[in-house]
Design a protein around this motif. Structure first.
Motif, PDB file in Angstrom:
ATOM      1  N   LYS A 116      -3.748   0.269  -7.352  1.00 24.32           N
ATOM      2  CA  LYS A 116      -4.523  -0.825  -6.763  1.00 24.32           C
ATOM      3  C   LYS A 116      -3.652  -1.997  -6.324  1.00 24.32           C
ATOM      4  O   LYS A 116      -4.014  -2.746  -5.419  1.00 24.32           O
ATOM      5  CB  LYS A 116      -5.580  -1.303  -7.757  1.00 24.32           C
ATOM      6  N   ARG A 117      -2.509  -2.169  -6.964  1.00 23.59           N
ATOM      7  CA  ARG A 117      -1.677  -3.341  -6.668  1.00 23.59           C
ATOM      8  C   ARG A 117      -0.767  -3.061  -5.482  1.00 23.59           C
ATOM      9  O   ARG A 117      -0.046  -2.073  -5.466  1.00 23.59           O
ATOM     10  CB  ARG A 117      -0.843  -3.707  -7.896  1.00 23.59           C
ATOM     11  N   GLU A 118      -0.817  -3.937  -4.501  1.00 15.55           N
ATOM     12  CA  GLU A 118       0.126  -3.812  -3.392  1.00 15.55           C
ATOM     13  C   GLU A 118       1.487  -4.324  -3.836  1.00 15.55           C
ATOM     14  O   GLU A 118       1.606  -5.116  -4.768  1.00 15.55           O
ATOM     15  CB  GLU A 118      -0.357  -4.596  -2.166  1.00 15.55           C
ATOM     16  N   LEU A 119       2.530  -3.835  -3.176  1.00 17.19           N
ATOM     17  CA  LEU A 119       3.888  -4.290  -3.458  1.00 17.19           C
ATOM     18  C   LEU A 119       4.325  -5.231  -2.345  1.00 17.19           C
ATOM     19  O   LEU A 119       4.216  -4.894  -1.165  1.00 17.19           O
ATOM     20  CB  LEU A 119       4.846  -3.100  -3.545  1.00 17.19           C
ATOM     21  N   ARG A 120       4.808  -6.396  -2.720  1.00 23.19           N
ATOM     22  CA  ARG A 120       5.260  -7.360  -1.725  1.00 23.19           C
ATOM     23  C   ARG A 120       6.588  -7.968  -2.176  1.00 23.19           C
ATOM     24  O   ARG A 120       6.680  -8.588  -3.235  1.00 23.19           O
ATOM     25  CB  ARG A 120       4.220  -8.464  -1.526  1.00 23.19           C
ATOM     26  N   ILE A 126       3.806  -3.130   0.936  1.00 27.24           N
ATOM     27  CA  ILE A 126       3.394  -1.736   0.861  1.00 27.24           C
ATOM     28  C   ILE A 126       2.016  -1.684   0.208  1.00 27.24           C
ATOM     29  O   ILE A 126       1.808  -2.230  -0.876  1.00 27.24           O
ATOM     30  CB  ILE A 126       4.391  -0.895   0.042  1.00 27.24           C
ATOM     31  N   LYS A 127       1.070  -1.026   0.895  1.00 29.55           N
ATOM     32  CA  LYS A 127      -0.286  -0.885   0.368  1.00 29.55           C
ATOM     33  C   LYS A 127      -0.603   0.589   0.147  1.00 29.55           C
ATOM     34  O   LYS A 127      -0.224   1.446   0.947  1.00 29.55           O
ATOM     35  CB  LYS A 127      -1.305  -1.506   1.326  1.00 29.55           C
ATOM     36  N   PHE A 128      -1.316   0.851  -0.935  1.00 28.31           N
ATOM     37  CA  PHE A 128      -1.645   2.216  -1.324  1.00 28.31           C
ATOM     38  C   PHE A 128      -3.142   2.469  -1.146  1.00 28.31           C
ATOM     39  O   PHE A 128      -3.970   1.611  -1.454  1.00 28.31           O
ATOM     40  CB  PHE A 128      -1.261   2.458  -2.780  1.00 28.31           C
TER      41      PHE A 128
END
Length: 269
Positions: A116-120, A126-128
Motif C-alpha cells: 500500500k505504501r508508495e516509495l518516494r 514508485i506506486k504499487f
C-alpha cells in the motif's frame, strides 16, 4: 564510528550497490547497532536510500541530485530483495511501448502482493497496484543497468489501462495513450489474452474507444477493432458504462459495443 564509507566504496568496486544491515554487520564484524548508526549518518548525506526495512541502496554521485537511482534500475534490485512477482504496467509500460505524449508522474508496478505504501525518494516515485495472480500473463524483459525490468506486453498494457482507470489518468488520457500504441497491439495476442481473462467489459470499452480516435496507423487499428468484434459476436454481452464511476442514468447507449456513453472520448492528439 566504523569507517563505513570505505565499505560502501568496496561494494561499488565489486559491482554491488545494495546490501542489508545484517550483511554489513557480518562483513565488517561489527554489531548491528553500530552498523545502523553508520547507516543513519550516511543516509543524511544522501548516499543511501532504504526502500525496504533493513535494505539499502547506494546512490552514486551522478544521481544524488535526483535523490535516487532511476526507478527502472531501482525496481529490479528491490523486487529481487522482496522476492515477489511483478511487472511494470499501466502508463509506465505504455511509455516503453511508445506513448511519449505525457510522462507518468510515478513508476507504476503491478504485483501479486499488496503493497500500500508508495516509495518516494527525491524525484523518484514508485506506486504499487495489486493483482491477485500474475500467472501466464504476457510480459517482456527490458535491459536496464541493474538487470532486467519486466514490463507488460502491449496487449496486457491496454487491458490494464481499462481495468485500472484511476491510475491510468481517466478515459481521455487512456484514449491518448491508445492513439500512440494501438499499432503495437497484435490482434491475435489480444484475443488470446481476452480468452484467458475474466469479463468482457474492458474489451467492449477498448473497441468503442478505438473507433472514436485516430491512431498512427488507422488501418492496423481497424484490424484490431474487427478482431474484437469477431470475438465478442459469439458472446452474450450486457451494457457497461464507459466510465465506471459515473452514473449510467440518462445517457445514450451504443448498441454495437453495449456501452452506456456516460462521457465523451477525446484524445489529446
Amino acid at each position: 564510528m566504523i569507517n563505513f564509507s570505505d565499505y560502501l566504496k568496496q561494494l561499488r568496486k565489486s559491482g554491488q550497490i545494495s546490501f542489508t544491515a545484517d550483511q554489513a554487520a557480518k562483513d565488517l564484524q561489527a554489531s548491528k547497532s553500530n552498523i545502523l548508526v553508520a547507516i543513519g549518518y550516511i543516509k543524511k548525506q544522501g548516499d543511501l536510500i532504504s526502500p525496504a526495512k533493513g535494505f539499502y541502496i547506494i546512490v552514486p554521485p551522478e544521481h544524488q541530485k535526483f535523490g535516487c537511482i532511476p526507478a527502472e534500475e531501482l525496481v529490479p534490485i528491490l523486487i529481487k530483495h522482496l522476492k515477489i512477482n511483478y511487472y511494470s504496467g499501466l502508463l509506465t509500460a505504455a511509455m516503453y511501448h511508445g506513448a511519449t505524449h505525457q510522462k507518468p508522474n510515478s513508476f507504476q508496478i503491478i504485483s501479486d502482493k499488496q503493497i500500500k505504501r508508495e516509495l518516494r525518494f527525491g524525484d523518484v516515485c514508485i506506486k504499487f497496484f495489486y493483482k491477485k495472480s500474475l500467472a501466464n500473463l504476457p510480459l517482456e524483459d527490458v535491459v536496464v543497468r541493474s538487470g532486467y525490468l519486466k514490463i507488460s506486453s502491449p496487449e496486457l498494457t491496454v487491458m490494464d489501462l481499462l481495468l485500472y482507470p484511476n491510475p491510468s489518468g481517466g478515459i481521455n488520457h487512456t484514449a491518448t495513450v491508445l492513439s500512440e500504441i494501438a499499432e503495437k497491439i497484435d490482434p491475435i495476442k489480444l484475443i488470446g489474452l481476452a480468452k484467458n481473462s475474466k469479463g468482457t467489459s474492458w474489451l467492449q470499452r477498448l473497441g468503442y474507444i478505438l473507433e472514436k480516435i485516430d491512431t498512427e496507423n488507422n488501418d492496423h487499428r481497424d484490424l484490431v477493432v474487427n478482431a474484437i468484434i469477431d470475438h465478442l459476436s459469439g458472446q452474450k454481452l450486457t451494457f457497461v458504462t464507459l466510465v465506471p464511476e459515473i452514473s449510467p442514468a440518462g445517457y445514450s447507449r451504443c448498441k454495437k459495443w453495449k456501452i452506456i456513453e456516460n462521457t465523451t472520448v477525446e484524445s489529446d492528439l
